[in-house]
Design an enzyme around this catalytic site. Structure first.
Site, PDB file in Angstrom:
ATOM      1  N   ASP A   1      -4.251   2.598  -0.302  1.00  0.00           N
ATOM      2  CA  ASP A   1      -5.223   2.243   0.730  1.00  0.00           C
ATOM      3  C   ASP A   1      -6.410   1.555   0.067  1.00  0.00           C
ATOM      4  OD1 ASP A   1      -6.955   2.137   2.907  1.00  0.00           O
ATOM      5  OD2 ASP A   1      -7.555   4.245   2.699  1.00  0.00           O
TER       6      ASP A   1
ATOM      7  N   ASP B   1      -9.314   3.928   5.199  1.00  0.00           N
ATOM      8  CA  ASP B   1      -8.909   4.490   6.493  1.00  0.00           C
ATOM      9  C   ASP B   1      -7.766   5.494   6.359  1.00  0.00           C
ATOM     10  OD1 ASP B   1      -6.746   2.856   5.976  1.00  0.00           O
ATOM     11  OD2 ASP B   1      -6.876   1.714   7.848  1.00  0.00           O
TER      12      ASP B   1
ATOM     13  N   ASP C   1      -2.193  -0.393   2.678  1.00  0.00           N
ATOM     14  CA  ASP C   1      -2.269  -1.742   3.234  1.00  0.00           C
ATOM     15  C   ASP C   1      -1.812  -2.770   2.207  1.00  0.00           C
ATOM     16  OD1 ASP C   1      -4.602  -1.968   1.524  1.00  0.00           O
ATOM     17  OD2 ASP C   1      -5.724  -0.956   3.114  1.00  0.00           O
TER      18      ASP C   1
ATOM     19  N   ASP D   1      17.237  -4.128   9.255  1.00  0.00           N
ATOM     20  CA  ASP D   1      17.293  -2.767   9.775  1.00  0.00           C
ATOM     21  C   ASP D   1      18.515  -2.578  10.675  1.00  0.00           C
ATOM     22  OD1 ASP D   1      15.872  -0.177  10.139  1.00  0.00           O
ATOM     23  OD2 ASP D   1      15.697  -0.846  12.223  1.00  0.00           O
TER      24      ASP D   1
ATOM     25  N   GLU E   1      21.066  -2.803   6.118  1.00  0.00           N
ATOM     26  CA  GLU E   1      21.127  -1.340   6.242  1.00  0.00           C
ATOM     27  C   GLU E   1      22.362  -0.989   7.071  1.00  0.00           C
ATOM     28  OE1 GLU E   1      18.543   2.501   7.752  1.00  0.00           O
ATOM     29  OE2 GLU E   1      18.525   0.665   8.927  1.00  0.00           O
TER      30      GLU E   1
END
Length: 523
Positions: free
Chosen positions: A22, A26, A30, A201, A264
């Site tokens: 991070d 927060d 990121d 995915d 996947e």
């Protein structure tokens, strides 16, 4: 190194961006955080970074519910942050792979907002809508992968829509040519920016039975198993028409040089290898998850390797995976000593390995009480949550492990006992072992590209040779808690041990392996 595709000789490293670093306090990782930690990946010795979804999303399933396929969610930063990360990664010799989520979007995606507005809307057929069954209720008996019916009734238009996961994740209709063209444009958007490939995915779910027939009951279902297991996914997955879709995706990617498609696919080996496609027109690497689910015994793993190698189509390149964001961590499944042996197995088998962030330091699952659960699957079906394998990366022994200046989005491990900085100072840590293995692999054509040949061994010892040109190596792995022996065919020199204490030693005719020890030898 020989002039072959980078994805054949390289190693992929999966980052779950929410949990890596991070940068703004927060409590959520990121893109800028990932950029700041690229030197860790360079020092580790991997070749490519795979980022779990970063697209704009309501985060019902933490990014796997995409509201815009051509943007970056503000939680992770901006498109400019992505471009900086991409440039810096390329500048360090790292490839970047994005997570492409084509089976479903978010219900907040403009396509679905339009689709549900009216039955006559031009985008109605971009999703899978059906009338109720003749007696009322959902159109068929299909189950969501997160439990409960796979259909939700929409009051506005009086039909049900299909969602293989959450109701907030409506399934896209890949039988619609306009949808397929729009998704090809999505790939081009990112390829034009310079991304090096995509992990797709739930690839095997993209096409459903055209008649939407009921799935048969699963005779092997056991009480307590996930709800999805009650039925065999005969008509809701792995349909033959999916290969037409994959061929189109591959053709789009092949318009660009040196890119990769990874699929996947949770299927048995005989079906898994079909996703290489006719004449290798499918994905380059259909993910092979056998090591995640293997009984951890030498003969069982030996059989899995042999079956997989035998099933590969001519020219198909193998791959291996030990962990990911959906499974228990390897250190939890096997324990610390065997996690070291597993790392040697992963990084010395023939094919492309994928490492999951944190596994290089031996990070185990972190308990997450049900009342703190973030994972929607855990909320729907307690006991099946994936949060414990998604906790933040501990970088040092400071508050919150150097991951964030705020409150981390998930609980963390005991960062004082386990963190990257401490592991980097320990010459025998599992991090040091990973670095040594990756360096050895990078410098060895036999390990990165060579042939595989099983070697007969007794008890809980798994052994195999890797050959390329004049280079011949032997890998011996003791998967047991007792010492073991392996007869060596010729004189050998130890290159690396999981105990990291016999490098360079000449080995006599019999290799004596300590409990939970793996050794790479030069013959």
């Amino acid at each position: 190194m020989l002039d072959v595709a980078w994805w054949r000789r390289g190693v992929v490293y999966q980052i779950y961006p929410r949990s890596f670093q991070d940068s703004d306090g927060d409590g959520i990782g990121d893109l800028e955080g990932v950029r700041r930690r690229l030197d860790h990946l360079v020092a580790l010795g991997v070749d490519a970074v795979w980022l779990s979804p970063i697209f704009p999303s309501p985060m019902a399933d933490f990014g796997y519910d995409v509201a815009d396929y051509c943007g970056v969610d503000a939680i992770f930063g901006s498109i400019d942050d992505f471009d900086r990360l991409l440039d810096d990664a390329h500048g360090r010799g790292l490839k970047v792979i994005l997570d492409f989520v084509p089976n479903h979007s978010s219900e907040a995606h403009p396509w679905f907002v339009e689709s549900r507005r009216d039955r006559s809307d031009p985008r109605r057929d971009w999703y899978i809508w059906r009338d109720a069954a003749p007696g009322g209720g959902p159109p068929n008996n299909w189950i969501s992968n997160f439990g409960g019916p796979a259909w939700t009734f929409d009051e506005t238009t009086g039909q049900y829509y299909l969602h293989s996961f959450l109701r907030e994740q409506p399934d896209l209709n890949w039988r619609n040519p306009e949808l397929r063209a729009a998704m090809a444009d999505v790939l081009r958007f990112w390829l034009d920016r310079g991304v090096d490939g995509f992990r797709i995915d739930v690839l095997w779910l993209l096409i459903k039975d055209e008649e939407l027939r009921d799935n048969p009951e699963n005779p092997d279902y056991a009480q307590g198993d996930p709800d999805i297991g009650r039925l065999l996914q005969t008509y809701s997955s792995d349909r033959e028409e999916v290969f037409d879709v994959i061929r189109e995706l591959r053709a789009t990617v092949d318009d660009y040089d040196d890119r990769v498609l990874i699929g996947e696919i949770y299927l048995p080996v005989d079906r898994l290898v079909a996703y290489y496609g006719p004449d290798l027109s499918g994905v380059h690497l259909p993910f092979n998850f056998q090591l995640i689910f293997a009984d951890w015994h030498a003969r069982a793993i030996e059989r899995r390797i042999a079956e997989y190698e035998a099933a590969l189509p001519p020219g198909g390149w193998p791959n291996w995976v030990l962990g990911n964001h959906d499974q228990k961590r390897v250190a939890t499944r096997l324990g610390g000593p065997q996690a070291r042996v597993a790392a040697m197995l992963l990084l010395t088998l023939r094919g492309t390995p994928t490492l999951y962030y944190g596994d290089e330091i031996g990070l185990a699952d972190v308990p997450v009480p049900h009342d703190l659960a973030q994972d929607p699957w855990e909320k729907n079906e307690p006991g099946h949550g994936r949060d414990p394998a998604r906790t933040p990366m501990p970088w040092d022994a400071t508050t919150n492990g150097g991951f964030t200046a705020g409150a981390p989005w998930l609980p963390m491990n005991d960062v004082g006992a386990l963190n990257v900085a401490a592991a980097a100072r320990d010459p025998r840590s599992i991090l040091a072992l990973h670095r040594a293995l990756l360096a050895l692999r990078r410098g060895s054509p036999a390990l990165s590209l060579g042939a595989y040949e099983g070697v007969k061994a007794q008890g809980d010892v798994l052994a195999y040779r890797r050959r390329h040109g004049e280079e011949e190596l032997l890998v011996a792995l003791n998967l047991g808690d007792e010492g073991a022996e392996l007869a060596l065919p010729i004189a050998a020199t130890a290159l690396l041990s999981t105990h990291m204490d016999r490098e360079g030693a000449e080995q006599p005719g019999v290799l004596k392996l300590r409990p939970n020890e793996g050794v790479v030898l030069r013959l």
